[in-house]
Scaffold this active site. Structure first.
Site, PDB file in Angstrom:
ATOM      1  N   ASP A  27       0.825  -1.213   0.000  1.00 51.50           N
ATOM      2  CA  ASP A  27       0.000   0.000   0.000  1.00 51.50           C
ATOM      3  C   ASP A  27       0.856   1.258   0.000  1.00 51.50           C
ATOM      4  O   ASP A  27       0.562   2.239  -0.673  1.00 51.50           O
ATOM      5  CB  ASP A  27      -0.902   0.021   1.238  1.00 51.50           C
ATOM      6  CG  ASP A  27      -1.926  -1.095   1.183  1.00 51.50           C
ATOM      7  OD1 ASP A  27      -2.020  -1.747   0.130  1.00 51.50           O
ATOM      8  OD2 ASP A  27      -2.611  -1.309   2.187  1.00 51.50           O
TER       9      ASP A  27
ATOM     10  N   ASP B 257      -5.443   2.427  10.487  1.00 50.09           N
ATOM     11  CA  ASP B 257      -5.285   1.783   9.188  1.00 50.09           C
ATOM     12  C   ASP B 257      -6.347   0.702   9.009  1.00 50.09           C
ATOM     13  O   ASP B 257      -6.084  -0.482   9.108  1.00 50.09           O
ATOM     14  CB  ASP B 257      -3.875   1.186   9.100  1.00 50.09           C
ATOM     15  CG  ASP B 257      -3.487   0.918   7.661  1.00 50.09           C
ATOM     16  OD1 ASP B 257      -4.229   1.335   6.750  1.00 50.09           O
ATOM     17  OD2 ASP B 257      -2.444   0.286   7.450  1.00 50.09           O
TER      18      ASP B 257
ATOM     19  N   ARG C  44     -17.551   2.944   2.809  1.00 49.55           N
ATOM     20  CA  ARG C  44     -17.320   4.222   2.146  1.00 49.55           C
ATOM     21  C   ARG C  44     -17.742   4.161   0.678  1.00 49.55           C
ATOM     22  O   ARG C  44     -18.228   5.137   0.115  1.00 49.55           O
ATOM     23  CB  ARG C  44     -15.831   4.566   2.249  1.00 49.55           C
ATOM     24  CG  ARG C  44     -15.484   5.823   1.540  1.00 49.55           C
ATOM     25  CD  ARG C  44     -14.000   6.122   1.653  1.00 49.55           C
ATOM     26  NE  ARG C  44     -13.706   7.292   0.854  1.00 49.55           N
ATOM     27  CZ  ARG C  44     -13.612   7.300  -0.449  1.00 49.55           C
ATOM     28  NH1 ARG C  44     -13.796   6.188  -1.119  1.00 49.55           N
ATOM     29  NH2 ARG C  44     -13.357   8.410  -1.106  1.00 49.55           N
TER      30      ARG C  44
ATOM     31  N   TYR D  43     -14.846   8.512  14.750  1.00 50.19           N
ATOM     32  CA  TYR D  43     -14.136   9.785  14.954  1.00 50.19           C
ATOM     33  C   TYR D  43     -14.809  11.015  14.361  1.00 50.19           C
ATOM     34  O   TYR D  43     -14.278  12.113  14.450  1.00 50.19           O
ATOM     35  CB  TYR D  43     -12.704   9.694  14.427  1.00 50.19           C
ATOM     36  CG  TYR D  43     -12.596   9.118  13.031  1.00 50.19           C
ATOM     37  CD1 TYR D  43     -13.007   9.841  11.918  1.00 50.19           C
ATOM     38  CD2 TYR D  43     -12.104   7.836  12.825  1.00 50.19           C
ATOM     39  CE1 TYR D  43     -12.921   9.317  10.648  1.00 50.19           C
ATOM     40  CE2 TYR D  43     -12.016   7.299  11.552  1.00 50.19           C
ATOM     41  CZ  TYR D  43     -12.428   8.046  10.467  1.00 50.19           C
ATOM     42  OH  TYR D  43     -12.364   7.520   9.217  1.00 50.19           O
TER      43      TYR D  43
ATOM     44  N   LYS E  54       1.596  11.298   7.185  1.00 49.78           N
ATOM     45  CA  LYS E  54       1.879   9.868   6.995  1.00 49.78           C
ATOM     46  C   LYS E  54       3.294   9.541   7.456  1.00 49.78           C
ATOM     47  O   LYS E  54       4.240  10.231   7.109  1.00 49.78           O
ATOM     48  CB  LYS E  54       1.742   9.508   5.518  1.00 49.78           C
ATOM     49  CG  LYS E  54       0.337   9.754   4.971  1.00 49.78           C
ATOM     50  CD  LYS E  54      -0.488   8.509   5.000  1.00 49.78           C
ATOM     51  CE  LYS E  54      -0.215   7.725   3.758  1.00 49.78           C
ATOM     52  NZ  LYS E  54      -1.268   6.821   3.383  1.00 49.78           N
TER      53      LYS E  54
ATOM     54  N   CYS F 139      28.253 -28.703   9.250  1.00 48.10           N
ATOM     55  CA  CYS F 139      28.933 -29.934   9.663  1.00 48.10           C
ATOM     56  C   CYS F 139      28.337 -31.180   9.008  1.00 48.10           C
ATOM     57  O   CYS F 139      28.770 -32.294   9.302  1.00 48.10           O
ATOM     58  CB  CYS F 139      28.903 -30.072  11.185  1.00 48.10           C
ATOM     59  SG  CYS F 139      27.258 -30.415  11.836  1.00 48.10           S
TER      60      CYS F 139
HETATM   61  S1  IVH Z   1     -11.078  12.030   9.261  1.00 47.60           S
HETATM   62  C1  IVH Z   1     -13.493  14.492   6.538  1.00 47.60           C
HETATM   63  N1  IVH Z   1      -9.793  10.769  11.162  1.00 47.60           N
HETATM   64  O1  IVH Z   1      -7.880   7.842   6.675  1.00 47.60           O
HETATM   65  C2  IVH Z   1     -12.933  13.537   7.485  1.00 47.60           C
HETATM   66  N2  IVH Z   1      -9.870   9.786   9.008  1.00 47.60           N
HETATM   67  O2  IVH Z   1      -6.406   8.719   4.293  1.00 47.60           O
HETATM   68  C3  IVH Z   1     -11.916  12.673   6.856  1.00 47.60           C
HETATM   69  N3  IVH Z   1      -8.734   7.639   8.845  1.00 47.60           N
HETATM   70  O3  IVH Z   1     -10.598   8.138   4.513  1.00 47.60           O
HETATM   71  C4  IVH Z   1     -11.543  11.534   7.660  1.00 47.60           C
HETATM   72  N4  IVH Z   1      -8.085   7.546  10.949  1.00 47.60           N
HETATM   73  O4  IVH Z   1     -10.708   6.328   6.347  1.00 47.60           O
HETATM   74  C5  IVH Z   1     -10.166  10.756   9.874  1.00 47.60           C
HETATM   75  N5  IVH Z   1      -8.689   9.735  12.939  1.00 47.60           N
HETATM   76  C6  IVH Z   1      -9.081   9.738  11.664  1.00 47.60           C
HETATM   77  C7  IVH Z   1      -8.761   8.685  10.786  1.00 47.60           C
HETATM   78  C8  IVH Z   1      -9.171   8.758   9.456  1.00 47.60           C
HETATM   79  C9  IVH Z   1      -8.085   6.927   9.789  1.00 47.60           C
HETATM   80  C10 IVH Z   1      -8.864   7.214   7.443  1.00 47.60           C
HETATM   81  C11 IVH Z   1     -10.194   7.528   6.808  1.00 47.60           C
HETATM   82  C12 IVH Z   1      -9.828   8.399   5.627  1.00 47.60           C
HETATM   83  C13 IVH Z   1      -8.408   8.024   5.383  1.00 47.60           C
HETATM   84  C14 IVH Z   1      -7.680   9.118   4.639  1.00 47.60           C
END
Ligand code: IVH
Length: 699
Positions: free
Chosen positions: A46, A131, A150, A243, A335, A432
């Site tokens: 990934d 992740d 999603r 979240y 990241k 050996c």
């Molecule tokens: S917020 C508009 N918070 O990461 C809000 N995303 O690379 C956008 N993700 O599609 C998402 N942890 O699936 C948010 N604490 C976090 C997250 C999170 C993982 C994922 C999420 C998003 C992806 C983006």
């Protein structure tokens, strides 16, 4: 991050190389997207996909004329499948722009501040970037009515029965009777994933059933959520962290949700499982300071994260900032450097350890992962190689985490050409030529020959190493030369080396010889527990060796102890006790001990200092964390005053000393009526020399 809408910037025409590279990236990404989504057989990690995607994104931002209609950047990825009904999300399920450095984050803030009123200051939340896969849950009047993936961000797959099997998803909110009232309609977003122990347990079950192992927790979570039969989903333990609120209709009065932080708190109060360790910081600089700590904490967390998410706390400001492409400007993902990559397995080499264990190691086409070039990785053991069907010539996924030796996760089966060669354990030891053994029920293969030159080399290296005899200047190279020259055949021979033997050797100058001989002589004085550790008896590391030295006082007494006597020592289990007794019963080991003894190596434990006899004849059990001393220190103190330490509470125990967070031993003491002491009372007891309380009559 998208600069594409910043028209004031003057732009240069893309060079021919850039035009070509963009086309190349598009083609490559299309391939990988197809392999990932349609074939479910990706051939790169990934993180590598992300890197390619990001490179294209950057090129397009610098030169928007490079954007084509079919560019992978022009659509959000989709996880839609034909097996499920579709539903339209109440609002687009957005993605996040990525940042890779503190500068990226500062640029992000600068751009945002330009879009907001002049005197704006921003505070931010910092959350783990989980992740897993994004899921939207809908609650009507507090009841979970729908759950969707999603999908393509607009439409999602309805997976409600599967989501209902996840125990961290409340089926009704508030989950607690005293929780706040929910909105009439609430759509929340979160991440579904495996916790690391749950993923390991799943693989353990696969292994026991002789089924192939899963390689990647995220892909497995996705597959698990997309099961048509929710009983399969239920049989695997998924977790969901929530979240964000996607939509709230009819928010009860008295509840304000204009801050990300308040929203997390409200979600938590309603009974959602929100990302642990989320935090609020007053400035971006605070956030930037926290990032290294997060990165190093990464491997200790119970769940996989690939970065952190930074969100503008003020949701009104975030709203005002709007969206760029499919990324909200008010949040960004930082990241972490990739820890995974794919490369070619060129060959394997088999090492033999001091216990005879065979360790297969991969020789790789060099690959750069997270700042280091990796050429070798461990394959763990031959059972692992077999379970994962890893072959020479395979494209393999390599994982590197922190300081741990990089390891081969598994092969990319989809990338096979058919020319790969299976890997089998050798029939004979590569050093050996002795026939290899594979004891029943053990994952490892062994060279059983104790005279194997490689085993001898490893044993002597271990004997001399730090933590064992700590002989300075006796590194692997030197040990190898001494063995090759026939000067040493075992650990004991080291102590009989002479300057006359060493000086003629190449690269053994006078000074070096003198230092080495001095270091060897000094090692004779090591405490008994170090000598024991250095012998490398299976299971007798430094802790167990220290216990044995303390209990027996001399090598002689230990060597004469029966398995039953050893088994009576609390820290020694039956298996270890038998192993120790067998080791000392072996004539070759006895001969080694005699040789060491005759060389003058210390064979006695230091005299324990006796401070008094106020606790004479009393037995103590320790549990919990004491205020100012470790349990070992307390044990030493008790023994120095004539007391004895036992590992479990019985009617014969005189006292249980209890610290903070005690274990079940405290309960047992209460049940049996054994007096309980705190640290202060223990000290008092020693001080006063009073034993009458402790001399309990046997019941
Ligand atoms: S917020 C508009 N918070 O990461 C809000 N995303 O690379 C956008 N993700 O599609 C998402 N942890 O699936 C948010 N604490 C976090 C997250 C999170 C993982 C994922 C999420 C998003 C992806 C983006």
């Amino acid at each position: 991050m998208s600069n594409a809408d910043d028209l004031t910037e003057s732009r240069q025409q893309p060079t021919d190389e850039e035009v070509l590279r963009a086309a190349q990236l598009r083609a490559e990404l299309h391939q990988h997207i197809y392999r990932y989504n349609v074939l479910a057989a990706p051939i790169i990690a990934d993180a590598e996909y992300d890197a390619l995607y990001h490179e294209l994104r950057r090129l397009e931002e610098a030169h928007p004329e490079l954007i084509t209609q079919d560019s992978p950047t022009q659509r959000a990825g989709s996880d839609l499948s034909e097996d499920f009904p579709k539903v339209r999300h109440p609002a687009p399920i957005l993605s996040l722009a990525n940042a890779y450095s503190a500068d990226d984050l500062r640029e992000w803030e600068t751009r945002n501040l330009k879009l907001l009123p002049a005197d704006t200051t921003l505070d931010y939340t910092l959350e783990p970037k989980l992740d897993g896969l994004s899921v939207v849950l809908t609650y009507e009047n507090g009841v979970l009515t729908q759950a969707a993936t999603r999908g393509n961000g607009i439409l999602g797959d309805v997976v409600t029965p599967n989501i209902r099997t996840i125990r961290t998803v409340p089926l009704r909110i508030p989950a607690r009777p005293d929780g706040p009232p929910p909105p009439e309609r609430l759509a929340v977003r979160g991440e579904v994933m495996f916790l690391k122990p749950d993923f390991e347990a799943l693989n353990q079950r696969q292994k026991e059933a002789d089924l192939p192992l899963y390689m990647n927790p995220r892909n497995t979570a996705s597959g698990t959520l997309k099961q048509k039969d929710s009983r399969i989903t239920a049989s695997r333990t998924l977790t969901m962290y929530t979240y964000a609120i996607v939509e709230a209709v009819g928010i009860p009065s008295g509840i304000t949700l204009d801050k990300q932080w308040d929203m997390l708190e409200y979600l938590r109060d309603l009974g959602f499982h929100v990302p642990p360790t989320a935090a609020l910081y007053p400035t971006l600089d605070h956030i930037i300071q926290q990032i290294p700590a997060w990165e190093s904490r990464r491997n200790q967390l119970d769940f996989e994260i690939d970065g952190v998410v930074i969100k503008v706390n003020d949701l009104r400001a975030a709203d005002e900032l709007g969206v760029s492409g499919k990324d909200p400007r008010g949040a960004i993902a930082y990241k972490f450097p990739a820890q995974e990559g794919t490369t070619k397995l060129l060959d394997i080499v088999v090492n033999v350890g001091r216990t005879g264990r065979l360790n297969p190691n991969a020789i790789l086409e060099p690959i750069y992962i997270g700042g280091v070039t990796i050429r070798n990785a461990t394959l763990h053991n031959f059972d692992y190689v077999h379970a994962h069907d890893i072959r020479i010539g395979d494209s393999v996924v390599i994982q590197r985490s922190g300081d741990v030796i990089p390891y081969v996760v598994g092969p990319v089966v989809a990338a096979r050409s058919g020319d790969e060669t299976p890997i089998l354990p050798p029939e004979r030891c590569p050093f050996c030529q002795t026939l290899i053994e594979h004891p029943e029920g053990v994952v490892d293969y062994y060279c059983p020959n104790r005279q194997c030159p490689e085993r001898i080399y490893r044993s002597i290296g271990f004997f001399a190493s730090r933590g064992a005899m700590d002989i300075e200047g006796l590194g692997g190279m030197t040990v190898k030369i001494l063995i090759e020259q026939g000067l040493i055949k075992d650990e004991g021979d080291l102590f009989f080396l002479t300057a006359e033997q060493l000086l003629p050797l190449e690269r053994f100058a006078e000074k070096k010889v003198e230092n080495l001989l001095n270091a060897i002589a000094a090692a004779k004085e090591r405490p008994l527990e170090r000598v024991l550790t250095a012998l490398g008896i299976d299971g007798a590391g430094s802790t167990v060796s220290a216990v044995l030295a303390r209990e027996f006082g001399s090598m002689q007494a230990l060597a004469n102890a029966s398995a039953e006597t050893l088994d009576d020592i609390p820290q020694i289990g039956t298996v270890l006790a038998q192993g120790m007794a067998d080791w000392f019963a072996d004539a070759r080991n006895r001969a080694l001990i005699d040789k060491l003894k005759s060389a003058g190596v210390n064979m006695l434990a230091q005299e324990r200092v006796r401070h008094g006899s106020s606790l004479e004849g009393q037995s103590f059990v320790l549990t919990g964390t004491l205020p100012t001393m470790t349990r070992d220190e307390a044990a030493e103190l008790i023994e120095a005053h004539g007391g004895k330490i036992a590992s479990s509470v019985s009617k014969k125990t005189n006292y249980v000393v209890v610290g903070a967070s005690p274990g079940s031993k405290a309960d047992k003491a209460l049940k049996l009526g054994v007096p309980i002491l705190g640290q202060a009372e223990l000290l008092q007891l020693i001080e006063s020399g009073k034993t009458s309380d402790g001399s309990r009559s046997e019941q």
